[in-house]
Write a protein that holds these residues in place. Structure first.
Motif, PDB file in Angstrom:
ATOM      1  N   ARG A 194     -24.990  14.370 -27.894  1.00 26.23           N
ATOM      2  CA  ARG A 194     -25.392  15.326 -28.928  1.00 26.23           C
ATOM      3  C   ARG A 194     -26.490  16.256 -28.424  1.00 26.23           C
ATOM      4  O   ARG A 194     -26.430  17.474 -28.609  1.00 26.23           O
ATOM      5  CB  ARG A 194     -25.843  14.581 -30.185  1.00 26.23           C
ATOM      6  N   GLU A 195     -27.497  15.688 -27.767  1.00 24.25           N
ATOM      7  CA  GLU A 195     -28.625  16.508 -27.323  1.00 24.25           C
ATOM      8  C   GLU A 195     -28.235  17.514 -26.245  1.00 24.25           C
ATOM      9  O   GLU A 195     -28.828  18.586 -26.143  1.00 24.25           O
ATOM     10  CB  GLU A 195     -29.758  15.608 -26.797  1.00 24.25           C
ATOM     11  N   GLN A 254     -18.974  16.975 -36.648  1.00 23.02           N
ATOM     12  CA  GLN A 254     -19.607  15.959 -37.494  1.00 23.02           C
ATOM     13  C   GLN A 254     -18.986  15.913 -38.893  1.00 23.02           C
ATOM     14  O   GLN A 254     -19.603  15.399 -39.835  1.00 23.02           O
ATOM     15  CB  GLN A 254     -21.104  16.249 -37.610  1.00 23.02           C
ATOM     16  N   LYS A 255     -17.771  16.457 -39.023  1.00 25.02           N
ATOM     17  CA  LYS A 255     -17.220  16.577 -40.375  1.00 25.02           C
ATOM     18  C   LYS A 255     -17.024  15.228 -41.061  1.00 25.02           C
ATOM     19  O   LYS A 255     -17.194  15.124 -42.274  1.00 25.02           O
ATOM     20  CB  LYS A 255     -15.907  17.358 -40.371  1.00 25.02           C
ATOM     21  N   TYR A 256     -16.702  14.179 -40.312  1.00 24.34           N
ATOM     22  CA  TYR A 256     -16.493  12.878 -40.958  1.00 24.34           C
ATOM     23  C   TYR A 256     -17.825  12.234 -41.335  1.00 24.34           C
ATOM     24  O   TYR A 256     -17.928  11.554 -42.363  1.00 24.34           O
ATOM     25  CB  TYR A 256     -15.659  11.962 -40.059  1.00 24.34           C
ATOM     26  N   GLN A 257     -18.846  12.455 -40.498  1.00 29.49           N
ATOM     27  CA  GLN A 257     -20.184  11.990 -40.886  1.00 29.49           C
ATOM     28  C   GLN A 257     -20.655  12.740 -42.132  1.00 29.49           C
ATOM     29  O   GLN A 257     -21.249  12.142 -43.041  1.00 29.49           O
ATOM     30  CB  GLN A 257     -21.169  12.211 -39.732  1.00 29.49           C
ATOM     31  N   GLU A 287     -17.039  20.743 -42.537  1.00 34.31           N
ATOM     32  CA  GLU A 287     -18.093  21.426 -41.788  1.00 34.31           C
ATOM     33  C   GLU A 287     -18.045  21.012 -40.323  1.00 34.31           C
ATOM     34  O   GLU A 287     -17.883  19.853 -39.985  1.00 34.31           O
ATOM     35  CB  GLU A 287     -19.455  21.047 -42.381  1.00 34.31           C
ATOM     36  N   LYS A 288     -18.189  21.988 -39.415  1.00 39.35           N
ATOM     37  CA  LYS A 288     -18.138  21.707 -37.991  1.00 39.35           C
ATOM     38  C   LYS A 288     -19.545  21.735 -37.390  1.00 39.35           C
ATOM     39  O   LYS A 288     -20.428  22.428 -37.870  1.00 39.35           O
ATOM     40  CB  LYS A 288     -17.245  22.717 -37.274  1.00 39.35           C
ATOM     41  N   LEU A 289     -19.711  20.983 -36.317  1.00 38.97           N
ATOM     42  CA  LEU A 289     -20.982  20.945 -35.626  1.00 38.97           C
ATOM     43  C   LEU A 289     -21.007  22.056 -34.590  1.00 38.97           C
ATOM     44  O   LEU A 289     -20.175  22.098 -33.692  1.00 38.97           O
ATOM     45  CB  LEU A 289     -21.163  19.584 -34.942  1.00 38.97           C
ATOM     46  N   GLU A 290     -21.935  22.988 -34.739  1.00 41.20           N
ATOM     47  CA  GLU A 290     -22.066  24.081 -33.782  1.00 41.20           C
ATOM     48  C   GLU A 290     -23.166  23.719 -32.785  1.00 41.20           C
ATOM     49  O   GLU A 290     -24.345  23.617 -33.145  1.00 41.20           O
ATOM     50  CB  GLU A 290     -22.400  25.389 -34.509  1.00 41.20           C
ATOM     51  N   THR A 291     -22.799  23.512 -31.542  1.00 46.38           N
ATOM     52  CA  THR A 291     -23.776  23.155 -30.523  1.00 46.38           C
ATOM     53  C   THR A 291     -23.560  24.024 -29.292  1.00 46.38           C
ATOM     54  O   THR A 291     -22.450  24.494 -29.030  1.00 46.38           O
ATOM     55  CB  THR A 291     -23.643  21.682 -30.113  1.00 46.38           C
ATOM     56  N   LYS A 292     -24.595  24.208 -28.529  1.00 49.11           N
ATOM     57  CA  LYS A 292     -24.518  24.959 -27.287  1.00 49.11           C
ATOM     58  C   LYS A 292     -24.858  24.016 -26.146  1.00 49.11           C
ATOM     59  O   LYS A 292     -25.835  23.269 -26.207  1.00 49.11           O
ATOM     60  CB  LYS A 292     -25.489  26.145 -27.317  1.00 49.11           C
ATOM     61  N   ARG A 293     -24.048  24.052 -25.107  1.00 46.96           N
ATOM     62  CA  ARG A 293     -24.301  23.184 -23.966  1.00 46.96           C
ATOM     63  C   ARG A 293     -25.598  23.558 -23.267  1.00 46.96           C
ATOM     64  O   ARG A 293     -25.902  24.734 -23.061  1.00 46.96           O
ATOM     65  CB  ARG A 293     -23.164  23.310 -22.948  1.00 46.96           C
ATOM     66  N   VAL A 294     -26.324  22.548 -22.859  1.00 45.81           N
ATOM     67  CA  VAL A 294     -27.491  22.768 -22.014  1.00 45.81           C
ATOM     68  C   VAL A 294     -27.045  23.157 -20.615  1.00 45.81           C
ATOM     69  O   VAL A 294     -27.653  24.026 -19.967  1.00 45.81           O
ATOM     70  CB  VAL A 294     -28.368  21.502 -21.979  1.00 45.81           C
ATOM     71  N   PHE A 295     -25.949  22.518 -20.151  1.00 46.84           N
ATOM     72  CA  PHE A 295     -25.411  22.777 -18.811  1.00 46.84           C
ATOM     73  C   PHE A 295     -24.039  23.442 -18.947  1.00 46.84           C
ATOM     74  O   PHE A 295     -23.040  22.761 -19.190  1.00 46.84           O
ATOM     75  CB  PHE A 295     -25.314  21.473 -18.020  1.00 46.84           C
ATOM     76  N   VAL A 314      -8.349  17.237 -25.349  1.00 46.53           N
ATOM     77  CA  VAL A 314      -9.744  17.386 -24.918  1.00 46.53           C
ATOM     78  C   VAL A 314     -10.604  17.796 -26.100  1.00 46.53           C
ATOM     79  O   VAL A 314     -11.711  17.282 -26.291  1.00 46.53           O
ATOM     80  CB  VAL A 314      -9.842  18.413 -23.779  1.00 46.53           C
ATOM     81  N   GLN A 315     -10.100  18.716 -26.912  1.00 45.61           N
ATOM     82  CA  GLN A 315     -10.846  19.152 -28.092  1.00 45.61           C
ATOM     83  C   GLN A 315     -11.163  17.984 -29.023  1.00 45.61           C
ATOM     84  O   GLN A 315     -12.241  17.917 -29.609  1.00 45.61           O
ATOM     85  CB  GLN A 315     -10.041  20.206 -28.851  1.00 45.61           C
ATOM     86  N   LEU A 316     -10.194  17.062 -29.144  1.00 45.29           N
ATOM     87  CA  LEU A 316     -10.343  15.933 -30.061  1.00 45.29           C
ATOM     88  C   LEU A 316     -11.095  14.754 -29.440  1.00 45.29           C
ATOM     89  O   LEU A 316     -11.342  13.752 -30.106  1.00 45.29           O
ATOM     90  CB  LEU A 316      -8.964  15.472 -30.542  1.00 45.29           C
ATOM     91  N   GLY A 317     -11.442  14.870 -28.166  1.00 46.97           N
ATOM     92  CA  GLY A 317     -12.155  13.774 -27.515  1.00 46.97           C
ATOM     93  C   GLY A 317     -11.308  12.537 -27.319  1.00 46.97           C
ATOM     94  O   GLY A 317     -11.812  11.410 -27.429  1.00 46.97           O
ATOM     95  N   GLN A 318     -10.019  12.723 -27.014  1.00 42.01           N
ATOM     96  CA  GLN A 318      -9.121  11.583 -26.817  1.00 42.01           C
ATOM     97  C   GLN A 318      -9.302  11.039 -25.397  1.00 42.01           C
ATOM     98  O   GLN A 318      -8.472  11.246 -24.508  1.00 42.01           O
ATOM     99  CB  GLN A 318      -7.678  12.019 -27.082  1.00 42.01           C
TER     100      GLN A 318
END
Length: 559
Positions: free
Chosen positions: A158-159, A166-169, A198-206, A543-547
C-alpha cells in the motif's frame, strides 16, 4: 433465443464443424429429427444435441474405435447410430499406444514478414534474457515464514502504491456503519452493491517497478527430501526469471530446504546469475521485529536501484510464450486453442520460444508429438517422462482418463483423449525442439514440451518456472488464474463467456465459431496483443486483479 450454433462431427477422420445457421435453438444445439448437411452428406439426428456436444457420423458397433482430429479418442460401449449423441453413456476413454519416431517431420512456417523487424519494449537482463515486467520477489524457504511475508506485504504494497482496489474494504466499512445505525439484517440485505465500488487511487513510488510479489507456499520441510529439492529448483527458477529484478529470501533455519542448496541450484541453472539477493534467517536473528525491519529496509534500497532499469527495444525472438488451457469446453479445440496454436507458430517462426505443458492433456496425441520431435533423443525423453507420469498415476488407482472435470464433461469434453486432442492444438504445428522436465529452464528457440500436471495453477506455475515471459490461457468456462511474475492473457472460446465474465477475459475467439473470423486472423490478433503486453502497453485482466496464483507441484499424482 435466436443464436448461431455449431456442432462437431465424429467419423474415422478429423473432426469437422458445421453451422446450423440462425435458428430458435431453445436449450439444445440441434433437435432430434433435424437434418444436418455437411460436406455433401446429410445427417438425420437421432437425439437432441446440446451446443458443444457431438453426434456420430456413422454407425458404431459395440467396441468400435471412435476418432476425432484424426486420433483415437474412445471406444463405443453401446451401439451408436449415425446421427446419435456421443456421451459418457455410450463412449469410454481410449487412446493409441505410442513408441519411437516413425517418420521424418517437415514443417512449413507461416509467413512472418510483417513482424520481421518488429520489437517489444522489455527489460534487458545482463544474461541475455528479456523481461516483460520488472518485479521484486519475496521467497520463503519454508512455510513457517509465510506469516512474516504477509506482514511485509501489508507494510510495503500500500505504501509503495501497489495495493489493489479497496472497494471491498469500503463495502465492509459501510455495512458496519449501516448495521450500527439500523441494527437490522434486512437493511443490510437491501443495500445496493453499487454503493461500494470506490477505487483506491495510488501512485507508485518506483515507476519502473511493476510490483512486489510474494511466493507463499506449503513446502520446504516436513515432506520428502525430494520435495524440498524440487521446490528449491522451482523457487530458483522464479529468482532467475527475466521479469524479476531482485529477491529477498526469508528462512527459518532448521528446515529441509537450506539456502546453500538454493545457491547450488542457482549456479547450476545460470552461472551468470547476478541479481541482488538478500537473505534473512529468523533463528539467527536478534528478534522477529529486527528481522522484518532489516528485510524491509534492505529491500527498499534494492528497489531504488532496480527502479533505474527501463524498458528497451528487444527482438520478438526474445518472447517465451507459455500456452495453457483451463475450464475448457467443446469449442476449445476449434476456436481458441487452434488460434493460439497459430500465434505460437508465428512466435517460433520469428525465432522465439513456446512452452506447451500439461502432460495428462497430451494423452492420445503422443505419437504425433513424438514424430514431430527434431531427433530421437528429444522424442525418447518425452516418451520416458510421459510413460513414467502415467505409470505413477496408475499405481495409486488413478490415470489420465480421470482428467476431465465435471465442467469439461458437461460442456462436451467427455474423455481425456477428446480433451487432449483439442488441448494439444494450442501448441501449434512446429517441430518439437526440446523436452523439459519440471523446473528445467527453456534452452532452445522453438516449441518445447514441459512436464507439468494439467491442474491450471500447477501448470502455469511450472511454465513460469521454466522461463515463460508471457502466458496465454484459453478457457471456455471461465478460469480466474494468473501468476505472480508472468503476465497471463485470458482468451475465451465463445462470445457468451467473454460478455459474461468480461472482468477476467482479455480476448474473445467466439467470432471463429460464428464464421466472422479465421483461425489465422485471430492468431495474428493474439500475437499483436502479446507484443503490447510484453511492452507494458496493456495490462492483462489477471494482473489487474492481482491473480498471483502459485502452487508448486510435489511430483505426486496430480492430473
Amino acid at each position: 433465443m435466436d443464436c448461431r450454433l455449431w456442432t462437431h462431427v465424429y467419423a474415422s477422420k478429423s473432426i469437422k464443424s458445421t453451422s446450423a445457421g440462425r435458428r430458435n435453438c431453445g436449450p439444445y444445439g440441434f433437435k432430434k429429427g433435424e437434418a444436418i448437411v455437411f460436406d455433401n452428406e446429410t445427417f438425420l439426428l437421432q437425439d437432441n444435441i446440446a451446443a458443444k456436444h457431438k453426434f456420430a457420423a456413422k454407425d458404431f458397433a459395440l467396441g468400435d474405435p471412435v476418432t476425432m482430429y484424426g486420433v483415437l479418442v474412445g471406444k463405443a460401449m453401446l451401439p451408436i447410430s449415425r446421427g446419435g449423441l456421443i456421451s459418457t453413456a455410450n463412449l469410454k476413454h481410449a487412446a493409441s499406444d505410442y513408441s519411437g519416431r516413425t517418420k521424418q517431420y517437415t514443417w512449413t512456417p507461416p509467413d512472418v514478414s510483417k513482424w520481421q523487424n518488429r520489437t517489444f519494449n522489455g527489460y534487458l537482463r545482463p544474461d541475455g534474457k528479456v523481461g516483460t515486467a520488472n518485479y521484486w520477489l519475496f521467497v520463503p524457504t519454508v512455510f513457517c515464514e509465510n506469516r512474516n511475508l504477509e506482514v511485509i506485504k501489508d507494510a510495503l504494497t500500500r505504501e509503495l502504491g501497489y495495493a489493489k482496489s479497496q472497494k471491498y474494504q469500503n463495502q465492509t466499512r459501510q455495512l458496519v456503519e449501516l448495521y450500527k445505525q439500523s441494527g437490522s439484517a434486512e437493511a443490510v440485505a437491501n443495500t445496493d452493491f453499487k454503493l461500494f465500488t470506490e477505487k483506491l487511487e495510488t501512485k507508485r513510488v518506483f515507476e519502473n517497478i511493476d510490483g512486489i510479489k510474494f511466493l507463499t507456499h506449503q513446502g520446504g520441510c516436513g515432506g520428502t527430501r525430494q520435495d524440498s529439492e524440487i521446490l528449491s529448483k522451482l523457487l530458483v527458477g522464479y529468482m532467475d526469471h527475466p521479469n524479476v529484478a531482485g529477491v529477498t529470501i526469508l528462512s527459518l533455519g532448521c528446515q529441509h530446504l537450506q539456502y546453500d542448496q538454493m545457491q547450488q541450484h542457482i549456479r547450476e541453472r545460470n552461472p551468470n546469475f547476478n541479481k541482488p539477493v538478500y537473505f534473512y534467517e529468523q533463528q539467527t536473528s536478534q528478534s522477529e521485529e529486527h528481522l522484518l525491519g532489516e528485510a524491509i529496509k534492505q529491500t527498499f534500497i534494492g528497489l531504488i536501484e532496480a527502479n533505474k532499469q527501463t524498458r528497451q527495444p528487444a527482438p520478438l525472438s526474445k518472447l517465451v510464450l507459455g500456452v495453457k488451457c483451463g475450464g475448457s469446453d467443446g469449442f476449445s479445440g476449434i476456436s481458441a486453442n487452434p488460434a493460439l496454436g497459430y500465434a505460437a507458430d508465428l512466435v517460433v517462426a520469428l525465432g522465439g520460444s513456446v512452452l506447451l505443458a500439461e502432460f495428462p492433456e497430451l494423452n492420445g496425441v503422443e505419437q504425433e508429438l513424438v514424430d514431430r520431435s527434431v531427433d530421437d533423443e528429444t522424442a525418447n525423453k518425452f516418451i520416458r517422462l510421459m510413460k513414467g507420469y502415467s505409470a505413477q498415476a496408475q499405481a495409486v488407482g488413478s490415470g489420465f482418463d480421470m482428467n476431465p472435470s465435471p465442467g469439461n464433461i458437461k460442456d462436451g469434453l467427455i474423455t481425456d483423449a477428446i480433451k487432449s486432442a483439442g488441448a494439444a492444438k494450442k501448441g501449434g504445428t512446429a517441430p518439437v525442439a526440446d523436452v523439459l522436465d519440471y523446473t528445467e529452464p527453456v534452452r532452445k528457440p522453438g516449441l518445447s514440451l514441459v512436464c507439468t500436471p494439467g491442474n491450471d495453477v500447477e501448470a502455469t506455475t511450472g511454465k513460469a518456472g521454466s522461463g515463460a515471459n508471457v502466458i496465454v490461457f484459453t478457457t471456455g468456462l471461465g478460469t480466474p488464474t494468473g501468476n505472480p511474475v508472468c503476465p497471463v492473457v485470458k482468451i475465451s472460446t465463445n462470445t457468451k463467456l467473454a460478455q459474461r465474465m468480461a472482468d477476467i477475459i482479455d480476448l474473445d475467439t467466439g467470432d471463429i465459431i460464428t464464421g466472422e473470423a479465421t483461425i489465422e486472423s485471430k492468431g495474428e490478433e493474439i500475437l499483436e496483443f502479446c507484443i503490447k503486453v510484453a511492452s507494458g502497453e496493456v495490462t492483462p485482466k489477471a494482473v489487474q486483479l492481482g491473480q498471483d496464483d502459485f502452487i508448486p507441484w510435489k511430483r505426486g499424482v496430480s492430473l
